[in-house]
Each structure stands twice: as structure tokens, then as C-alpha cells.
Scaffold this active site. Structure first.
Site, PDB file in Angstrom:
ATOM      1  N   TYR A  43       0.149 -35.660  61.924  1.00 14.43           N
ATOM      2  CA  TYR A  43       0.935 -35.883  60.711  1.00 14.43           C
ATOM      3  C   TYR A  43       2.210 -36.659  61.053  1.00 14.43           C
ATOM      4  O   TYR A  43       2.854 -36.380  62.068  1.00 14.43           O
ATOM      5  CB  TYR A  43       1.326 -34.550  60.067  1.00 14.43           C
TER       6      TYR A  43
ATOM      7  N   HIS B 217       0.312 -36.036  54.252  1.00 13.64           N
ATOM      8  CA  HIS B 217      -1.073 -35.941  54.691  1.00 13.64           C
ATOM      9  C   HIS B 217      -1.159 -36.481  56.120  1.00 13.64           C
ATOM     10  O   HIS B 217      -0.331 -37.283  56.553  1.00 13.64           O
ATOM     11  CB  HIS B 217      -2.000 -36.747  53.775  1.00 13.64           C
TER      12      HIS B 217
ATOM     13  N   LYS C  60      -8.231 -41.542  56.899  1.00 15.33           N
ATOM     14  CA  LYS C  60      -7.433 -41.394  58.109  1.00 15.33           C
ATOM     15  C   LYS C  60      -8.013 -42.319  59.178  1.00 15.33           C
ATOM     16  O   LYS C  60      -9.139 -42.815  59.052  1.00 15.33           O
ATOM     17  CB  LYS C  60      -7.435 -39.947  58.607  1.00 15.33           C
TER      18      LYS C  60
END
Length: 323
Positions: free
Chosen positions: A236, A244, A275
Site C-alpha cells: 500500500y 487501496h 494492481k
């Protein structure tokens, strides 16, 4: 104005981390102030594992204690912020010196329990007084306009009955007031907190995993266990309560062979959850005379590195770009 991080008082350093098992080593913290300080100051997250006593099987609302990752424990111990304590042995040693100050501790618990009992008794008498006032107003309203001598006489009897009961209950309550039992939520007191010993043990960790964790942590990232995303760490850019995760991190040896399907699968997984799939490891030192095929930018980075003897961690981010 003082910020929240500045107003948070730092604990006494080094602080103890409790190891509760020798076979399956788990490291716990029980102090909420310490947990908050570590999160705000050192980007240490851990995982809450304490459940609710009334619903022990639920796993949505979890609280203390906080279980630390072994990489987090290693980092704290290396930075002289914490030391590891065998929880069972520490309690056995502390209980041996307990009788010396047990009398004062019991007296303090009795004082707290008595104060709680007096507060409850005061609230009870206040509720009784309010009920008597409401009863008196209701009775006077009901008898207004049609009161007779007998009615007034009965009302006087009622008032005298309640007025005599109230002081008597007050006197009885103060005479037989029993202190409330007080259950401490921490072990300190009554027992003394553990002190660091010489030769503090350092937990064993996987080399590539800890190197990657330490590298990302030094860059200001927050790292939590990444099991639910199929990786080692969820990375993070700030506190997970506000951000997020940006990367799904995996560690590997520098010369470790990685299956191409694992790379494609990791990239697809990271892209599917918005991600990047990050893989990293410690770069091996080049053998003297070996041809340097690295880029000029990598060579410049090594030349400007403050500590060229320090193991260098390199990371690569893989994302799925489509067919």
C-alpha cells in the site's frame, strides 16, 4: 496545532513482543496504544486476531491482540525497537515476585470497586427520587378539585411512607455497600513488565522475503499479508484505511528459475484486481572479470549508492497488456 501523530505518546523502548508458541511461532501485541503508535510511526500493520466473546466464530469485527508478521518482528528487533519475550516463561518468572506488591494491588482494586459501587448507588437513589417526584405530581393532579379530608389524609400517609423509605434505603445502602469486582484488562500490574535480556533472539525469516519486505518498507510502503490475493505481501502507498494496494509482491532468489506461466498468471491476477504484480530479490554480486551487461542507468545507480557493500534489492513490476 498539534497533529495526531505528535500527540500520540511513544512507548518505552524497547517494548516486548510476546511469542506464544515454540513450535508454531506467533508474535502478539496486546497494547492498543503501542499498536496505534507502530501503525502511525513505523508503518507496521500486523493482523488483528482477537474475536468477540459472544460471537467467537465470526471474523468480521476483530480486535486485540495484534499478530505481527515475522518480517515485521525481525525489522523491529533489528532496529532496537522491540525484543522477543517467551510469554509462558515471562509470566512464570513474574508470578514469583508477585506477593511482594500483591497487597497494595488488591487494595487498589478494592478502592476502584468501591468507587464503582458508590456511583451505581448514587444513580439508583437519583432514579428513585425522580420516580417519587413523578408519583407526587401525578397524585396531586388526580386529586385536584375533588380532594377531601380523608383523601388528603391518605395522601399524607403515602407521602410519609415514601419519605421514610427513601432515607432508610439510603442508610441501608451505605451500610451494606459491597465493592464491585474489578477485572483488570492488562497483566501490568499486578505483575511487572518484562525487561530486555542480553543476547535478544532474532526470528528466522526467509532471506528473499525479508529483503523484499525491508526494501519496500524503507520506501514508505505499508505491507500486509497477501494471502487473499495469492501473493506474499499486499503493498500500500499509505495506510490501508485510506488507500487501496498498488502491488501484489512476491520474492524470489536472484538466479531462481520462474515458470513463464507463473509470470503470466501473476500479471493477469494483478491486472484483474487493478494492481501490479511485483517480483523482487537480492541482486547477486558480479564475479570479477564477468562481463557487465546491465544498462548504463543501473551502473550509475550503483556508483551513486551510499553503501556499495549493502545487498541491493531489485524489483520488477509486471502487468497484463492484452493480446
Amino acid at each position: 496545532m498539534m497533529t495526531a501523530s505528535e500527540s500520540l505518546q511513544a512507548p518505552d523502548l524497547p517494548f516486548p513482543i510476546f511469542q506464544i508458541s515454540q513450535k508454531v511461532k506467533r508474535y502478539l501485541l496486546f497494547d492498543i496504544n503501542l499498536v496505534t503508535w507502530l501503525r502511525r510511526t513505523h508503518n507496521i500493520l500486523g493482523v488483528f486476531v482477537g474475536s468477540l466473546p459472544q460471537s467467537p466464530q465470526q471474523n468480521i469485527f476483530l480486535g486485540l491482540p495484534l499478530e505481527l508478521q515475522v518480517e515485521e518482528v525481525r525489522l523491529l528487533v533489528e532496529n532496537s525497537l522491540a525484543f522477543i519475550v517467551d510469554d509462558l516463561e515471562a509470566h512464570k518468572e513474574a508470578l514469583q515476585s508477585l506477593p511482594t506488591h500483591l497487597t497494595d494491588y488488591k487494595a487498589n482494586l478494592h478502592k476502584e470497586g468501591l468507587a464503582a459501587a458508590r456511583a451505581v448507588e448514587k444513580q439508583r437513589l437519583q432514579r428513585t427520587q425522580e420516580a417519587l417526584q413523578k408519583l407526587s405530581v401525578r397524585q396531586s393532579t388526580r386529586d385536584a378539585g375533588k380532594a377531601t379530608t380523608s383523601d388528603r389524609h391518605e395522601g399524607d400517609q403515602d407521602e410519609s411512607l415514601f419519605s421514610t423509605l427513601q432515607p432508610r434505603s439510603s442508610r441501608q445502602g451505605s451500610a451494606i455497600l459491597v465493592p464491585y469486582p474489578s477485572t483488570p484488562t492488562t497483566s501490568y500490574p499486578p505483575i511487572l513488565p518484562p525487561r530486555p535480556q542480553s543476547g535478544t533472539q532474532i526470528p528466522e525469516v526467509d532471506g528473499p522475503s525479508y529483503a523484499l519486505f525491508k526494501h519496500l518498507h524503507s520506501l514508505g510502503y505499508f505491507l500486509s499479508p497477501g494471502l487473499r490475493f495469492g501473493c506474499q505481501f499486499s503493498v500500500y502507498p499509505g495506510d490501508p484505511l485510506r488507500f487501496h494496494s498498488h502491488f501484489l509482491a512476491m520474492s524470489a532468489e536472484w538466479d531462481e528459475e520462474i515458470d513463464l506461466l507463473d509470470i503470466v498468471g501473476g500479471g493477469r491476477l494483478g491486472t484483474g484486481v487493478k494492481k501490479g504484480w511485483l517480483i523482487g530479490g537480492v541482486e547477486e554480486k558480479r564475479v570479477s572479470g564477468e562481463e557487465d551487461q546491465s544498462s548504463s542507468r543501473d551502473r550509475e545507480d550503483r556508483e551513486h549508492d551510499d553503501d556499495i557493500t549493502k545487498p541491493r534489492v531489485r524489483t520488477f513490476c509486471i502487468e497484463w497488456g492484452g493480446m
